[in-house]
Design an enzyme around this catalytic site. Structure first.
Site, PDB file in Angstrom:
ATOM      1  N   ASP A  13       0.541   2.755   5.765  1.00 12.64           N
ATOM      2  CA  ASP A  13      -0.436   2.191   5.426  1.00 12.64           C
ATOM      3  C   ASP A  13      -1.114   1.332   6.358  1.00 12.64           C
ATOM      4  OD1 ASP A  13       1.716   0.406   4.292  1.00 12.64           O
ATOM      5  OD2 ASP A  13       2.215  -0.902   5.217  1.00 12.64           O
ATOM      6  N   ASP A  14      -2.971   1.010   6.064  1.00  6.11           N
ATOM      7  CA  ASP A  14      -4.243   1.039   6.612  1.00  6.11           C
ATOM      8  C   ASP A  14      -4.585   2.455   6.083  1.00  6.11           C
ATOM      9  OD1 ASP A  14      -2.760  -0.585   7.798  1.00  6.11           O
ATOM     10  OD2 ASP A  14      -2.449   0.134   9.577  1.00  6.11           O
ATOM     11  N   HIS A 134      -1.095  -6.245   3.463  1.00  5.53           N
ATOM     12  CA  HIS A 134      -1.345  -5.688   4.906  1.00  5.53           C
ATOM     13  C   HIS A 134      -1.096  -7.008   6.125  1.00  5.53           C
ATOM     14  CE1 HIS A 134      -3.590  -4.099   8.001  1.00  5.53           C
ATOM     15  NE2 HIS A 134      -4.568  -5.079   8.513  1.00  5.53           N
TER      16      HIS A 134
END
EC number: 3.5.1.-
Length: 323
Positions: A13-14, A134
């Site tokens: 993620d991110d 998110h």
């Protein structure tokens, strides 16, 4: 008893949050430890991350963001229920509180999601392989409905269902982290209906809430997979997703989504995850457990007769966590 065969998607993620985080994520992908990434289109390093994804042919999805930084849609031009007085999203818990209070205008959520999907297409020249959320905002009540509608309209089939079976019994998690994980699990359970009605698909099982940051180890990842797949028949091929957040820690003021990097991204725990993921011990342990790493695209190309990720296969796993 022998364990079922597992095809595991490892999603970082991110991506796009900051160059240092991205450097570590790409390093993990090139080492074969990460198989897909989720891109923040409002991240400080979004454009360079998109270039890295193209250069290295990294399977890339959208990390839909409604809680951190600045919006990319119409909300940025004026007052919005999604934003605080400074023009930033309301934050991880602030957004949840606003949704629970009925203060979030869901059509505005739809507009922002559509803007992020369009931005992704502009950056990568194609639709995302998957879309998740998110800080797991995509499974929140009400939000999950408009999220599913937007993905269906854009032809995106894969999402994440962050329902980690038994996470409430993971006593190594600090009380706030365990409470948040249990809340995410409850929201994910309720999102199954809206996701299914709009044709979304996800892996048979999910891991990552109990193995985040300092809690990640080869032993914990292996144990978490065993826990979430407990009771399944040996000889069957199942699919699972491991959510990870590796990278080299952010150094302020570089990074973030408009407000600078947060403590999570600056933490040594990001480097810890990178080291665990790329160390031989984890790959060896997973191989011993009959786990094969793959990307979501690989799941789509299963041979006739093999199981594919879909809502129906989730039913055996929809048992309450220990609280």
């Amino acid at each position: 008893m022998s364990r079922p065969r597992v095809r595991l998607v490892v999603t970082a993620d991110d991506f796009g949050y900051c160059p240092r985080r991205d450097e570590g994520i790409v390093e993990a992908f090139l080492a074969g430890a990460v198989t897909s990434v989720s891109l923040l289109v409002n991240g400080a390093a979004t454009e360079s991350a998109a270039e890295l994804a193209r250069r290295h042919s990294i399977p890339t999805g959208l990390h839909a963001n409604l809680s951190e930084g600045r919006p990319v849609g119409p909300a940025r031009r004026g007052a919005s229920s999604l934003l605080g007085p400074e023009g930033f999203f309301l934050g991880k818990m602030g957004f949840r509180e606003a949704v629970a209070a009925g203060d979030v205008d869901l059509p505005q959520v739809r507009e922002e999601l559509e803007a992020q999907l369009s931005c992704f297409r502009e950056l990568l020249g194609r639709a995302p392989t998957h879309v998740d959320g998110h800080q797991h905002v995509h499974v929140l009540p009400g939000v999950c409905q408009v999220f599913a509608e937007a993905l269906q309209a854009y032809g995106v089939r894969f999402t994440r269902l962050p329902l980690e079976r038994g996470v409430g019994g993971c006593t190594w998690l600090e009380a706030p982290a365990r409470a948040f994980a249990c809340a995410v699990e409850r929201d994910a359970r309720a999102a199954v209906g809206p996701f299914s009605r709009h044709g979304l698909r996800w892996t048979d099982a999910f891991v990552g809430l109990s193995t985040c940051g300092r809690h990640m180890s080869a032993h914990r990842v292996s144990g978490a997979l065993a826990r979430v797949l407990e009771g399944t028949l040996a000889g069957h091929t199942l699919t699972a997703e491991l959510m990870v957040h590796p990278g080299y820690p952010s150094v302020p003021p570089t990074g973030g989504c408009g407000e600078g990097p947060d403590a999570f991204s600056c933490s040594w725990e990001r480097l810890h995850e990178l080291r665990v993921l790329t160390a031989p011990m984890l790959r060896t342990r997973l191989a011993q457990d009959g786990v094969q790493l793959c990307a979501l695209d690989d799941l789509d190309s299963k041979r006739p007769g093999e199981e594919v990720p879909r809502e129906a296969t989730l039913e055996p796993f929809l048992e309450p966590s220990l609280l």
